[in-house]
Design a protein around this motif. Structure first.
Motif, PDB file in Angstrom:
ATOM      1  N   MET A  28       0.837  -1.198   0.000  1.00 61.82           N
ATOM      2  CA  MET A  28       0.000   0.000   0.000  1.00 61.82           C
ATOM      3  C   MET A  28       0.877   1.256   0.000  1.00 61.82           C
ATOM      4  O   MET A  28       0.597   2.212  -0.720  1.00 61.82           O
ATOM      5  N   GLU A  29       1.931   1.244   0.777  1.00 58.02           N
ATOM      6  CA  GLU A  29       2.845   2.391   0.835  1.00 58.02           C
ATOM      7  C   GLU A  29       3.648   2.504  -0.470  1.00 58.02           C
ATOM      8  O   GLU A  29       3.827   3.596  -1.006  1.00 58.02           O
ATOM      9  N   LYS A  30       4.098   1.382  -0.984  1.00 55.80           N
ATOM     10  CA  LYS A  30       4.897   1.367  -2.216  1.00 55.80           C
ATOM     11  C   LYS A  30       4.132   1.963  -3.396  1.00 55.80           C
ATOM     12  O   LYS A  30       4.700   2.686  -4.220  1.00 55.80           O
ATOM     13  N   TYR A  31       2.842   1.681  -3.490  1.00 54.64           N
ATOM     14  CA  TYR A  31       2.047   2.112  -4.637  1.00 54.64           C
ATOM     15  C   TYR A  31       1.257   3.393  -4.388  1.00 54.64           C
ATOM     16  O   TYR A  31       0.452   3.795  -5.223  1.00 54.64           O
ATOM     17  N   LYS A  32       1.501   4.052  -3.272  1.00 52.26           N
ATOM     18  CA  LYS A  32       0.757   5.271  -2.937  1.00 52.26           C
ATOM     19  C   LYS A  32       0.944   6.353  -4.006  1.00 52.26           C
ATOM     20  O   LYS A  32      -0.018   6.989  -4.436  1.00 52.26           O
ATOM     21  N   ASP A  33       2.182   6.571  -4.464  1.00 50.04           N
ATOM     22  CA  ASP A  33       2.424   7.581  -5.498  1.00 50.04           C
ATOM     23  C   ASP A  33       1.803   7.183  -6.834  1.00 50.04           C
ATOM     24  O   ASP A  33       1.345   8.033  -7.598  1.00 50.04           O
ATOM     25  N   PHE A  34       1.789   5.894  -7.118  1.00 50.80           N
ATOM     26  CA  PHE A  34       1.144   5.355  -8.314  1.00 50.80           C
ATOM     27  C   PHE A  34      -0.349   5.718  -8.295  1.00 50.80           C
ATOM     28  O   PHE A  34      -0.906   6.162  -9.298  1.00 50.80           O
ATOM     29  N   VAL A  35      -0.978   5.563  -7.128  1.00 55.90           N
ATOM     30  CA  VAL A  35      -2.389   5.917  -6.955  1.00 55.90           C
ATOM     31  C   VAL A  35      -2.572   7.424  -7.131  1.00 55.90           C
ATOM     32  O   VAL A  35      -3.495   7.869  -7.824  1.00 55.90           O
ATOM     33  N   LYS A  36      -1.709   8.210  -6.518  1.00 49.73           N
ATOM     34  CA  LYS A  36      -1.836   9.671  -6.599  1.00 49.73           C
ATOM     35  C   LYS A  36      -1.750  10.152  -8.038  1.00 49.73           C
ATOM     36  O   LYS A  36      -2.496  11.046  -8.449  1.00 49.73           O
ATOM     37  N   LYS A  37      -0.851   9.577  -8.811  1.00 48.45           N
ATOM     38  CA  LYS A  37      -0.705   9.979 -10.215  1.00 48.45           C
ATOM     39  C   LYS A  37      -1.989   9.713 -10.986  1.00 48.45           C
ATOM     40  O   LYS A  37      -2.463  10.551 -11.745  1.00 48.45           O
ATOM     41  N   ARG A  38      -2.566   8.556 -10.769  1.00 45.58           N
ATOM     42  CA  ARG A  38      -3.803   8.218 -11.475  1.00 45.58           C
ATOM     43  C   ARG A  38      -4.967   9.081 -10.991  1.00 45.58           C
ATOM     44  O   ARG A  38      -5.824   9.486 -11.776  1.00 45.58           O
ATOM     45  N   ALA A  39      -4.994   9.389  -9.706  1.00 53.90           N
ATOM     46  CA  ALA A  39      -6.051  10.239  -9.159  1.00 53.90           C
ATOM     47  C   ALA A  39      -5.953  11.651  -9.717  1.00 53.90           C
ATOM     48  O   ALA A  39      -6.971  12.285 -10.005  1.00 53.90           O
ATOM     49  N   ARG A  40      -4.740  12.147  -9.891  1.00 49.82           N
ATOM     50  CA  ARG A  40      -4.560  13.485 -10.462  1.00 49.82           C
ATOM     51  C   ARG A  40      -5.129  13.543 -11.880  1.00 49.82           C
ATOM     52  O   ARG A  40      -5.719  14.537 -12.286  1.00 49.82           O
ATOM     53  N   ALA A  41      -4.941  12.489 -12.647  1.00 49.06           N
ATOM     54  CA  ALA A  41      -5.473  12.453 -14.002  1.00 49.06           C
ATOM     55  C   ALA A  41      -7.002  12.477 -13.979  1.00 49.06           C
ATOM     56  O   ALA A  41      -7.631  13.169 -14.772  1.00 49.06           O
ATOM     57  N   MET A  42      -7.608  11.737 -13.079  1.00 47.29           N
ATOM     58  CA  MET A  42      -9.068  11.695 -13.001  1.00 47.29           C
ATOM     59  C   MET A  42      -9.643  12.999 -12.452  1.00 47.29           C
ATOM     60  O   MET A  42     -10.760  13.372 -12.769  1.00 47.29           O
ATOM     61  N   TYR A  43      -8.874  13.701 -11.644  1.00 48.98           N
ATOM     62  CA  TYR A  43      -9.337  14.978 -11.097  1.00 48.98           C
ATOM     63  C   TYR A  43      -9.693  15.941 -12.216  1.00 48.98           C
ATOM     64  O   TYR A  43     -10.649  16.706 -12.113  1.00 48.98           O
ATOM     65  N   LEU A  44      -8.964  15.863 -13.293  1.00 47.66           N
ATOM     66  CA  LEU A  44      -9.204  16.771 -14.408  1.00 47.66           C
ATOM     67  C   LEU A  44     -10.596  16.615 -15.004  1.00 47.66           C
ATOM     68  O   LEU A  44     -11.105  17.529 -15.614  1.00 47.66           O
ATOM     69  N   ILE A  45     -11.194  15.458 -14.841  1.00 49.28           N
ATOM     70  CA  ILE A  45     -12.518  15.275 -15.445  1.00 49.28           C
ATOM     71  C   ILE A  45     -13.620  15.139 -14.412  1.00 49.28           C
ATOM     72  O   ILE A  45     -14.648  14.552 -14.669  1.00 49.28           O
ATOM     73  N   GLY A  46     -13.410  15.671 -13.228  1.00 50.75           N
ATOM     74  CA  GLY A  46     -14.560  15.796 -12.360  1.00 50.75           C
ATOM     75  C   GLY A  46     -14.509  15.236 -10.974  1.00 50.75           C
ATOM     76  O   GLY A  46     -15.557  15.058 -10.375  1.00 50.75           O
ATOM     77  N   GLY A  47     -13.388  14.971 -10.416  1.00 52.60           N
ATOM     78  CA  GLY A  47     -13.349  14.473  -9.044  1.00 52.60           C
ATOM     79  C   GLY A  47     -12.601  15.412  -8.120  1.00 52.60           C
ATOM     80  O   GLY A  47     -11.935  16.325  -8.574  1.00 52.60           O
ATOM     81  N   GLU A  48     -12.728  15.198  -6.834  1.00 49.58           N
ATOM     82  CA  GLU A  48     -11.940  15.921  -5.837  1.00 49.58           C
ATOM     83  C   GLU A  48     -10.713  15.084  -5.542  1.00 49.58           C
ATOM     84  O   GLU A  48     -10.818  13.893  -5.271  1.00 49.58           O
ATOM     85  N   THR A  49      -9.538  15.713  -5.561  1.00 49.36           N
ATOM     86  CA  THR A  49      -8.292  14.963  -5.468  1.00 49.36           C
ATOM     87  C   THR A  49      -8.209  14.072  -4.243  1.00 49.36           C
ATOM     88  O   THR A  49      -7.898  12.889  -4.357  1.00 49.36           O
ATOM     89  N   ASP A  50      -8.469  14.610  -3.040  1.00 46.03           N
ATOM     90  CA  ASP A  50      -8.341  13.797  -1.826  1.00 46.03           C
ATOM     91  C   ASP A  50      -9.306  12.614  -1.835  1.00 46.03           C
ATOM     92  O   ASP A  50      -8.939  11.502  -1.457  1.00 46.03           O
ATOM     93  N   ASP A  51     -10.530  12.860  -2.268  1.00 44.31           N
ATOM     94  CA  ASP A  51     -11.511  11.775  -2.347  1.00 44.31           C
ATOM     95  C   ASP A  51     -11.069  10.714  -3.352  1.00 44.31           C
ATOM     96  O   ASP A  51     -11.211   9.515  -3.117  1.00 44.31           O
ATOM     97  N   LEU A  52     -10.524  11.177  -4.466  1.00 42.11           N
ATOM     98  CA  LEU A  52     -10.083  10.233  -5.497  1.00 42.11           C
ATOM     99  C   LEU A  52      -8.879   9.415  -5.028  1.00 42.11           C
ATOM    100  O   LEU A  52      -8.774   8.235  -5.343  1.00 42.11           O
ATOM    101  N   ILE A  53      -7.990  10.046  -4.267  1.00 44.44           N
ATOM    102  CA  ILE A  53      -6.848   9.289  -3.735  1.00 44.44           C
ATOM    103  C   ILE A  53      -7.359   8.186  -2.813  1.00 44.44           C
ATOM    104  O   ILE A  53      -6.891   7.047  -2.875  1.00 44.44           O
ATOM    105  N   GLN A  54      -8.336   8.513  -1.970  1.00 48.83           N
ATOM    106  CA  GLN A  54      -8.912   7.488  -1.093  1.00 48.83           C
ATOM    107  C   GLN A  54      -9.544   6.369  -1.910  1.00 48.83           C
ATOM    108  O   GLN A  54      -9.365   5.185  -1.600  1.00 48.83           O
TER     109      GLN A  54
END
Length: 197
Positions: A28-54
């Protein structure tokens, strides 16, 4: 946790299945940045970043629980699919609540790895290939709709840089970068909505 760094993810999953504790937290810790990168991409089309990271972390957790090493995909590929699907569902549900249907999923992150995906899901494998082709086509069309500056800003943003860092790198004012990100979001949303008509 450093005891796990020499092992492949697939080996770690096997050890986790045999009851070794601590591996799940490490992955979970190893892939945290991997998740953040993907969440940032989805934020552009309509999500809140913190919620998307969760949501992305939930997708990662599901990947850790469900990964099977007898399939022809690496853990990272499988995790990427689980994370993207969780993020997509979150964005789709949030836009549904706003009465704005989002029927198209757009991943703006780069593929980290490709591999045979047969058997990962009960869905038709052809649908996964078609989805990937459509996503690639969509990325090209969005890129054409953006100015060279906006494309550069988008690239840096998806690499994890904040708008102040991007401004410094490009020799611009932070406000102009913030404005560029707003234009990018608007152009992406407009393009996706035009596809749904």
């Amino acid at each position: 946790m450093s005891q796990y760094e020499q092992c492949s993810d697939e080996e770690l999953i096997e050890r986790l299945r045999k009851g070794e504790s601590g591996i799940s937290d490490y992955l979970m810790e190893k892939y945290k940045d991997f998740v953040k990168k993907r969440a940032r991409a989805m934020y552009l089309i309509g999500g809140e970043t913190d919620d998307l990271i969760q949501e992305g972390m939930i997708g990662l957790f599901k990947a850790v629980q469900d990964y099977r090493s007898d399939r022809e995909a690496s853990f990272q590929t499988f995790a990427g699919i689980c994370i993207d699907r969780q993020l997509y569902s979150a964005v789709k549900n949030s836009t549904r609540q706003k009465h704005i249907p989002l029927n198209s999923y757009v991943s703006l992150s780069e593929e980290e790895e490709t591999g045979a995906l047969e058997g990962l899901w009960s869905e038709n494998p052809e649908a996964l290939v078609i989805d990937r082709e459509n996503t690639g086509l969509l990325e090209k069309r969005i890129s054409k709709a953006l100015s060279p500056m906006e494309n550069r800003v988008l690239d840096l943003y998806l690499r994890g840089y904040g708008y102040v860092q991007i401004a410094e790198m490009m020799g611009k004012k932070p406000k102009s970068i913030d404005n560029a990100l707003q234009r990018i979001r608007m152009k992406i949303r407009d393009y996706i909505e035009s596809l749904q008509v």
